[in-house]
Design an enzyme around this catalytic site. Structure first.
Site, short mmCIF file in Angstrom:
data_model
loop_
_atom_site.label_atom_id
_atom_site.label_comp_id
_atom_site.label_asym_id
_atom_site.label_seq_id
_atom_site.Cartn_x
_atom_site.Cartn_y
_atom_site.Cartn_z
N GLU A 44 33.34 17.22 -50.48
CA GLU A 44 32.90 18.44 -51.15
C GLU A 44 34.08 19.42 -51.18
OE1 GLU A 44 31.65 21.83 -49.69
OE2 GLU A 44 31.11 21.25 -47.64
N HIS B 112 27.02 21.57 -40.96
CA HIS B 112 26.36 22.09 -42.17
C HIS B 112 24.91 22.51 -41.92
CE1 HIS B 112 25.91 22.99 -46.33
NE2 HIS B 112 24.92 22.10 -46.46
#
Lengths: 814, 676
Positions: free
Chosen positions: B202, B156
């Site tokens: 997520e 990320h």
């Protein structure tokens, strides 16, 4: 554990089945692991071993499970007849693909493939079914979190022989393909099963080639190796994927991708499209030479679909050649192969561009440009196979003849120079070389600048038909040509004195090319031929040095120094690498050496004039000695030198050489005609390092010596000569190793063939490096004091073979 | 025991991530983000729901921050300094280093540019950061006696982590934002396989499946290369952290490989500091960067130079990185104004641009004129390339992670509701894992693993440490479903063995053969099992400590004789009218019938040994006798039509011979002996 204790080791060796079992089943986990790991070194019945391994895959300790699985994977080679046992092992391994521990999963992958293949082989009627199942299971492991597991999974996938096309296609797409959705007709599976399967397989290769670890990416590319043959659709998808991999940041991955593509090309399933070409050809401008070379290897085989892609490939090759001139011969070779594979496209391209490359019509491309050369090679490639040649203008073949040296160098793997030359002549016949002023029947004219073209033909071309016939003729032709050329070399001398360097060099080049025609064809006079070629090289150097001496500005000390060095080395080689000189020849060479020494002194070098003076007088006395034997009057130059030396008296440090005008002395030198004896033998060696390239390096442990296995053929090395290996690394350090070839036997003085392991000491702490190795011959005529290297050769070496590269790589523990 | 999961933010939306999880009594807050879309109270999570008394220090064990993006950390200074939380805060080293920069930058924008009342001051940020405890990857932190946490690499952005938390035997993972595919500068998420009760993940791209990154890279490189090859200039507006480094490594590498000499520039302010952080935090980057950094730090870009304002109008091709990413102002706008009018030039746009920025205008349609303000209008002739790089995982990646971890429950956060519903269905149907997608301020309760401390007997320990595997040969004619087998096997031991309930049946043929070829093995014919743990028996007595004993010890412990469980059945059987035997007494009639049955069964079951003991027949553990009781408890029917021609037979068997028993019973039922 007990490896250090020799008594225990011997006791362990005598372990029988029962005690092995009782130890295994004991409570100590470490003993159990050790026994399982080393089980193969005991004499245990394979069937028992299998049972034990299989049982311990249920052990609660992960390392025991891993050891048991490793044992199973190792056992795979031994044939197990019992179908239920195979099945049991296979299913147990599949269960363990879900193990919590990385190492167990990784070992399980190996067992799944080994035993899965066995299972498939055991029940041939369900082979397809099992292969699909194994494929699906392995694909699901390619999304594991452990790098080792992923990499192993791809290694395992490579071993599969058959997989259904649907599954293969699914492995190229992350989305579940429509063929798997709601289809019920497939015999083997339910719909939901099938979708589940598709989910396992989905995008396995896509994930594989974009993995974080280059090991995984590499093995993913490798895994495609066998699968691409199975389905055309799949190979198309794989092609697009591999094209993208050419953009990878790791060289090894790019090379692996090219390797797989190469295999595709060999298997005839490489279908390039225009969309691929940008990525594909960009590898031609890759910084890494291996990548470029691998891609060229591929281009030699590739079938290009249309003229557009062909043109793109051509442009790519030319661009690559412009930025990497060192690739020239290989690029030309690729063009030649490409041309042969796509005859029609070549014809249409050449027809289009002929105007531009034809100097007669003043085309816009300069005749010497890389692009024109590329076009010419492309053009001459086409008719080799068939008779489309009519569409290639014959004049191009005449042009190609002017590039003979470069072209024959490039095409060395297909045909030798004379064949090419004959071929070019053949095809250019239609127009006749007279177009360009070639005169096949021409009589050798006197050598004046500008007439060299006639000379080459006078020597070579009338003999061209003869070349194809008898060997005897060839040999005679060769020695005739050599004699003609040597007589012409004498004529060069006035040109040297008057400083027409350009003309001289051109003439010498023409001579050289004319002789090179014979390189592959004769063996009787090969010594004489090699000698003459070397002699021409020396004349080139003499001409250059002479030119430099007479030129007005004398600031180019470096050039002077390097040229003289080359000249000395060349003469030394000439003198030591041939045997069977006549006295006249020897005197001729000595005289040239005398000239070289005089040249050194002529430039007023102070640093080592004493040594050179000594050398000079030594050579002079050598010549004197020879002359006395033959009862011949010395030449003017030798007389002058002797006179000067006697005037100078003893050579002492105090004696000044400035009193002698060497320039004046040199002016008295004239080049005599050299009558070559037919009996000359060439001392040479052929050195081959077998089974070693960048992909298969030799492994070494830093600091420890490594043995380099060499295959050597020595020609004309008599038993009293001393040979040395020179191994260099980084062009800085050299190691000399004495080659004691006598005990090795392998033939007579004329040819000896043997293998020899050369030790290379002082291996560096580098993960990999290239060592350059060659064989040198100790010169017999240098005095002992000249060189003193500790442990190395006492005299100067003349190198008798081409330097070879050896690829070495540090050994890794894993 | 339960795990309660209170979603304070990012429930069915993207923004202000904040989840409070209570595991076996311990309460942890994961992330403390703010919503960039709101300016009122909705911008922060509703902390009052954690504790009505606002005594956060006693109710929360710790706060864990996954990475430095504002929607994950933005509300932290507010929570600590304004709301008064004083407990420990955990985050990774890079997050700790970069978070203050992000927070301060945001605060400045809010206060200085927009003139809002400040929610927290610079001092607040500094004070807040003092409470932070940095953690390293895979370092297990004992927060208190019961609570353990551990960070795993998440990709990320630099320093992003997934967090594992464990209280007793209940364990969970909160992913934060993560990426399952590596890019040029960051690696892919990496986590161990563990026994998990809950996974909170997520789901930004809950339904998107992205193509290979190679395609995106290829398009980008091709566009840039074509542009500079024809003499154009390339403007790459980027955000300072992350994408800039990614693209720069990509270009630098390509330049190197293709031997290109065209300059690449970084505009001054940008990334000097950011690159410094990247260079220091090498261990948090991708494998390739880590491998090569001993020879060359990948962030020491070889072909990259600093840009000077005077170079904007310099002739010749070049590539320029400039901030801000959406061309909303600053240097990238300045350069854009100069370069946009030329057809040769190329502008790349980031994947997402806020409405109103020039980037957004360029994305929507292909305008030829852009009005900067009332007076200025920019003529846009240049080429435009839309970048499609994203640091979030796609739905395939989410599925892969869930499948790999195989938790007992999944909760989706950080996504858009309709897409989350689709993904929820998929997780449920494909992986067989219950999945939830709570909205903000909802609580999800799931059951958690409960651990009991038990003593164990020495015999049991001994038996556990000794291997004891057996091979089970399964009779393929048995109709025992393999599923039943495994459930039986696991019954007693589920509490101890870490048996994975994998929803994927790995051997696909298990279910097939029922329908198709029954001779195909349902699983292997031979199975190996190691029962050493299964042999344990849990004994719970009132007032005594729970204890595990070996099965052999049980009788001793209970002071009982061995007893076995037998199944019994009593059914009528017809023997036909026996005229000539009518006179016979009851006993002789019984023995006659038994011998009849005996010969019958012997012929039917040729492979079994049928023994006649006079009173009863025996086959393995199966016994059969004629039942003369008035009412037998095992009787299935009480009516017999003809007393003389029929009788009840009573049989019993052990569980191991269940199949055999039913086979015999069906033989007897089918066959009317009267006909013989």
């Amino acid at each position: 554990m007990a490896e250090r204790d020799s008594e225990l080791v011997s006791a362990i060796n005598e372990l029988d089945d029962r005690s092995f079992l009782s130890l295994c089943f004991g409570p100590s986990v470490s003993i159990r692991i050790w026994l399982l790991k080393n089980a193969e070194s005991f004499q245990i019945r394979p069937s028992l071993l299998l049972t034990v391994f299989l049982g311990f895959t249920k052990d609660p300790y992960p390392y025991v499970r891993k050891a048991a699985l490793d044992g199973l994977a190792g056992l795979g080679i031994t044939v197990v007849e019992d179908g239920s046992m195979i099945e049991c092992c296979y299913f147990r391994a599949i269960e363990l693909l879900n193990d919590v521990e990385d190492c167990v999963r990784s070992a399980a992958v190996r067992v799944v493939i080994t035993w899965g293949l066995m299972l498939a082989a055991h029940s041939p009627e369900r082979k397809q079914h099992f292969s699909d199942e194994i494929f699906a299971n392995l694909c699901s492991m390619t999304r594991d979190m452990s790098m080792e597991v992923r990499s192993n999974a791809f290694v395992a996938i490579k071993r599969l022989e058959i997989v259904s096309e649907d599954l293969l296609l699914q492995s190229m797409s992350k989305r579940v393909l429509s063929i798997f959705k709601g289809k019920k007709s497939l015999v083997q599976c339910y719909t939901e099963q099938l979708e589940m399967l598709a989910l396992d397989v989905a995008g396995a290769f896509v994930h594989g080639v974009e993995d974080e670890f280059h090991q995984v990416r590499k093995s993913a590319c490798d895994a495609l190796f066998n699968l691409i043959i199975l389905s055309t659709k799949f190979s198309g998808e794989a092609l697009s994927l591999l094209m993208d991999v050419l953009n990878d940041d790791s060289v090894s991955v790019r090379l692996q991708a090219l390797e797989t593509l190469h295999h595709m090309a060999i298997s005839n399933c490489l279908q390039l499209q225009e969309a691929h070409m940008h990525m594909f050809l960009s590898a031609l401008s890759d910084n890494n030479g291996h990548v470029r070379s691998a891609l060229r290897k591929l281009l030699k085989l590739a079938k290009l679909p249309d003229l557009g892609t062909f043109q793109l490939s051509f442009n790519g090759l030319v661009e690559s050649l412009e930025s990497y001139p060192q690739d020239e011969s290989d690029v030309l070779s690729v063009l030649f192969h490409m041309g042969q594979n796509h005859v029609n496209m070549v014809a249409s391209i050449i027809t289009d561009v002929f105007e531009q490359i034809d100097p007669a019509s003043e085309g816009k491309l300069g005749f010497d440009s890389v692009k024109v050369m590329a076009y010419i090679v492309l053009a001459i490639s086409a008719p080799v196979l068939d008779t489309h040649s009519l569409r290639i203008p014959p004049r191009i073949f005449s042009y190609a003849a002017t590039l003979l040296g470069r072209i024959s160098h490039a095409l060395g793997d297909i045909m030798d120079q004379s064949t090419i030359f004959a071929y070019l002549l053949q095809n250019s016949k239609n127009t006749g070389l007279s177009d360009l002023g070639f005169n096949p029947e021409g009589v050798p004219c006197s050598l004046t600048p500008g007439s060299y073209v006639n000379d080459i033909l006078a020597i070579a071309s009338p003999k061209t038909p003869a070349m194809i016939h008898e060997k005897q003729h060839k040999d005679d032709d060769a020695i005739e040509s050599i004699k003609t050329i040597l007589s012409k070399v004498q004529d060069i001398w006035p040109l040297i004195q008057s400083g027409f360097l350009h003309e001289i060099l051109r003439n010498l080049r023409v001579f050289k090319e004319a002789l090179e025609v014979f390189t592959y064809q004769i063996d009787k006079y090969s010594g004489a031929l090699a000698f003459t070629l070397q002699y021409l090289k020396i004349m080139k150097l003499v001409a250059k040095v002479w030119n430099l001496m007479s030129s007005k500005h004398s600031c180019r000390i470096g050039e002077w120094e390097s040229l003289l060095g080359k000249l000395e080395k060349g003469l030394k080689g000439l003198r030591s690498r041939f045997i069977g000189f006549s006295k006249e020849e020897e005197r001729h060479i000595l005289e040239l050496m005398l000239v070289t020494s005089a040249l050194r002194l002529a430039n007023g070098e102070i640093c080592c004039h004493l040594t050179i003076m000594r050398k000079l007088s030594m050579i002079a006395s050598n010549i004197e000695h020879l002359l006395k034997e033959e009862c011949i009057e010395p030449s003017t130059f030798v007389c002058e030198v002797q006179r000067s030396l006697s005037k100078l008296g003893a050579i002492t440090p105090k004696a000044s050489c400035y009193s002698l005008d060497f320039r004046k002395l040199l002016k008295t030198f004239t080049l005599n005609h050299l009558e070559i004896s037919k009996k000359l033998k060439h001392v040479k060696a052929e050195l081959v390092i077998p089974d070693n390239d960048y992909e298969k390096p030799l492994y070494f442990v830093p600091g420890l010596p490594v043995g380099i296995l060499c295959q050597i053929i020595l020609h004309n090395v008599s038993s009293e000569r001393k040979l040395w290996f020179r191994i260099t690394m980084d062009n800085t350090t050299s190691q000399f190793i004495f080659l004691d070839f006598l005990p090795l036997g392998g033939g007579c003085d004329e040819v000896r063939e043997f293998t020899y392991t050369v030790p290379f000491y002082r291996t560096p702490k580098a993960s990999s490096f290239i060592a350059r190795i060659c064989i040198g011959l100790e010169c017999w005529f240098e005095s002992d004091e000249v060189n003193e290297r500790r442990g190395g050769p006492k005299r100067d070496l003349a190198y008798i073979c081409k330097e070879k590269e050896v690829y070495l790589s540090m050994i890794h523990n894993s | 025991m339960t795990i309660d999961c209170l979603v304070l933010g990012a429930g069915q939306e993207v923004g202000k991530s904040c989840v409070v999880v209570t595991i076996n009594g311990k309460r942890i807050m994961f992330d403390c983000g703010m919503h960039m879309g709101y300016l009122d109270h909705r911008r922060y999570p509703d902390f009052s729901r954690i504790s009505a008394s606002r005594d956060y220090n006693t109710v929360l064990s710790c706060v864990i921050i996954t990475h430095f993006h504002l929607d994950h950390i933005g509300a932290l200074p507010y929570f600590t300094e304004v709301c008064g939380y004083n407990g420990p805060i955990y985050m990774t080293f890079p997050t700790m280093a970069l978070a203050p920069l992000m927070l301060e930058d945001y605060r400045k924008v809010m206060v200085d540019r927009r003139g809002e009342a400040e929610q927290f001051s610079n001092d607040h940020i500094m004070e807040c950061m003092k409470k932070v405890i940095p953690v390293d990857l895979k370092q297990t932190i004992q927060v208190d006696e019961d609570l353990q946490i551990r960070a795993y690499y998440a990709g990320h952005v630099l320093g992003a982590a997934m967090f594992y938390a464990k209280v007793g035997d209940a364990a969970m993972v909160y992913t934060g934002d993560y990426n399952m595919t590596p890019d040029r500068h960051l690696g892919a998420a990496q986590i161990d396989r563990m026994q998990l009760d809950l996974l909170i993940t997520e789901s930004t791209y809950a339904t998107t499946i992205r193509d290979s990154k190679y395609g995106r890279e290829r398009e980008f490189l091709k566009a840039v290369h074509n542009c500079v090859a024809s003499g154009g200039k390339v403007l790459i507006p980027t955000f300072a952290l992350g994408r800039a480094q990614e693209l720069c490594i990509l270009l630098d590498d390509y330049w190197e490989r293709m031997n290109l000499k065209i300059p690449i520039y970084f505009s001054a302010g940008l990334t000097v500091q950011a690159n410094m952080y990247y260079k220091m935090l090498i261990s948090w980057t991708s494998q390739k960067v880590k491998e090569t950094y001993t020879t060359r730090n990948a962030f020491d870009f070889k072909n990259v130079q600093k840009f000077d304002r005077s170079m904007i109008d310099a002739p010749g091709p070049c590539v320029l990185f400039a901030t801000p990413g959406m061309i909303s102002g600053g240097f990238s706008l300045e350069v854009f104004k100069r370069w946009a009018p030329s057809k040769l030039n190329l502008i790349t746009l980031p994947g997402y641009c806020v409405a109103g920025t020039i980037g957004h205008k360029l994305m929507s349609g292909k305008p030829t004129k852009i009005d900067l303000d009332k007076d200025t209008q920019i003529d846009v002739q240049c080429q435009i390339h839309q970048l499609a790089f994203s640091p979030h995982t796609d739905s395939k990646g989410i599925m892969d992670l869930v499948k790999f971890l195989s938790p007992k429950h999944v909760i989706l956060v950080h996504g858009e509701k309709p897409k989350m519903v689709t993904l929820k269905e998929r997780i449920h149907s494909e992986l067989g894992i219950p999945c939830h997608d709570p909205a903000n301020n909802e609580t999800v309760s799931i059951s958690s693993t409960l651990s009991i401390k038990a003593e164990s007997s020495s015999t049991f320990i001994q038996s556990c440490s000794t291997p004891n595997f057996k091979f089970l040969k399964r009779n393929l004619n048995d109709k025992i479903n393999s599923k039943e087998l495994s459930s039986k096997e696991g019954g007693t031991s589920s509490m101890f063995t870490r048996r994975r309930s994998n929803p994927h049946v790995k051997h696909l043929n298990r279910n097939l053969d029922e329908k198709f070829d029954s001779s195909l093995s349902c699983g292997p014919e031979l199975e190996v099992s190691d029962d050493r743990v299964n042999e344990g028996i849990l004994v719970m007595e009132k007032g005594k400590k729970t204890k595990v004993v070996h099965q052999d010890e049980l009788l001793l412990l209970l002071g009982e004789q061995e007893h076995e469980v037998r199944f019994a059945n009593c059914s009528p059987i017809y023997f036909g009218s026996l005229d000539d035997t009518h006179v016979m007494d009851c006993i002789s009639r019984k023995s006659l019938w038994l011998s009849q049955l005996s010969s019958k069964l012997s012929s039917e079951l040729s492979d079994r040994n049928v023994q006649n003991f006079g009173e009863y027949l025996q086959v393995e553990s199966f016994t059969l006798s004629i039942c003369s009781k008035e009412s037998c408890p095992y009787r299935t029917t009480n009516r017999i039509e003809n007393e003389s021609a029929a009788a009840f037979y009573c049989c019993s068997w052990l569980v191991t011979d269940e199949v055999l028993a039913w086979q015999i019973i069906s033989i007897l039922e089918k066959h009317d002996l009267s006909s013989t």
